[in-house]
Design a protein around this motif. Structure first.
Motif: not given
Length: 278
Positions: A173-184
């Motif tokens: 279907t061309g669908r996805f879920l990207d998740a992102h985390i980080g420390v600054a």
């Protein structure tokens, strides 16, 4: 201008839903502040070796103190270059248009311009059971840390440790879920960030992100004292942003962002970017 952009968004939405191909058109693209990312936050993604990214965007953060409306409107243009698949660099120009409200608040901050540079190094590639991990620096030369007579009220040089992972990927279907985390980390504080990109169709994504110590002025922290006089050394406030990112398949590499920067007062922001070599 706002109504015109909304018309464009609606037209693209209808066209993309009707005619999009199954293959996802989404690709890593610049954040509004330089380096590959979502709206405000960088991610562990990179745009790829030999590719150039060009962008223009206008983002706005608003706070109210009593009856005074304080605005930090940032107009930016940047260029990002993929040195190789794991390293990218950027240079950017920022015009900060500030309104410090009415009612005796001092100092009245001037509009200023800044030049910024940064880099990102992805030192771990994404695998089946592990995220991509990257280290990034924004504003290496600490150009945008002082505003007017106030010191250390903007991020300036900021370091990031970032992780990104595709949680769901439906190729049919061309669908996805990207998740992102980080420390600054900057002069003021160590903080966190998070974000997601949810592909609603092969050409449209829903973006949501949150960031403590945001790169917008913390008017409430600076001016909220009995003398109404701003104080230096104040970290940014938490912001939560959301909106839609469009990848028109008729122009590969082109991206349109329409979203809201929110900290109790959501403000419409937008951006355009183009990545070569796709």
């Amino acid at each position: 201008m706002k109504n015109f952009l909304i018309c464009i968004v609606v037209s693209l939405l209808v066209g993309s839903v009707s005619f999009a191909e199954p293959a996802a058109q989404q690709h890593p693209t610049q954040s509004w502040f330089g380096l590959t990312g979502l709206y405000v936050i960088p991610t562990a993604r990179t745009m790829g070796g030999g590719n150039w990214g060009l962008s223009y965007n206008e983002s706005k953060h608003v706070e109210w103190i009593g009856s005074g409306r304080f605005v930090d409107r940032q107009v930016r243009a940047s260029i990002t270059y993929g040195v190789n698949n794991d390293i990218e660099i950027y240079g950017g120009y920022a015009r900060d248009l500030i309104n410090t409200g009415d009612g005796g608040f001092t100092p009245v901050l001037p509009n200023e311009t800044f030049n910024q540079f940064g880099l990102k190094w992805k030192f771990m590639n994404e695998g089946k059971n592990r995220p991509a991990v990257a280290f990034a620096i924004r504003d290496i030369f600490d150009n945008m840390t002082d505003i007017g007579t106030l010191k250390n009220v903007n991020n300036g040089r900021k370091y990031f440790l970032l992780a990104s992972k595709r949680i769901v990927d439906n190729e049919s279907t061309g669908r996805f879920l990207d998740a992102h985390i980080g420390v600054a980390k900057d002069k003021q504080v160590t903080s966190g960030l998070f974000g997601m990109e949810l592909a609603l169709s092969p050409t449209i994504s829903y973006i949501a992100e949150g960031m403590w110590d945001s790169p917008f002025l913390n008017f409430y922290g600076m001016y909220m004292n009995p003398t109404l006089r701003a104080q230096s050394d104040k970290p940014g406030r938490f912001i939560f942003d959301m909106g839609l990112r469009f990848y028109p398949d008729i122009v590969p590499g082109f991206v349109i962002d329409t979203g809201f920067v929110a900290d109790g007062q959501p403000e419409f922001s937008f951006g355009f970017s183009y990545t070569t070599g796709l």
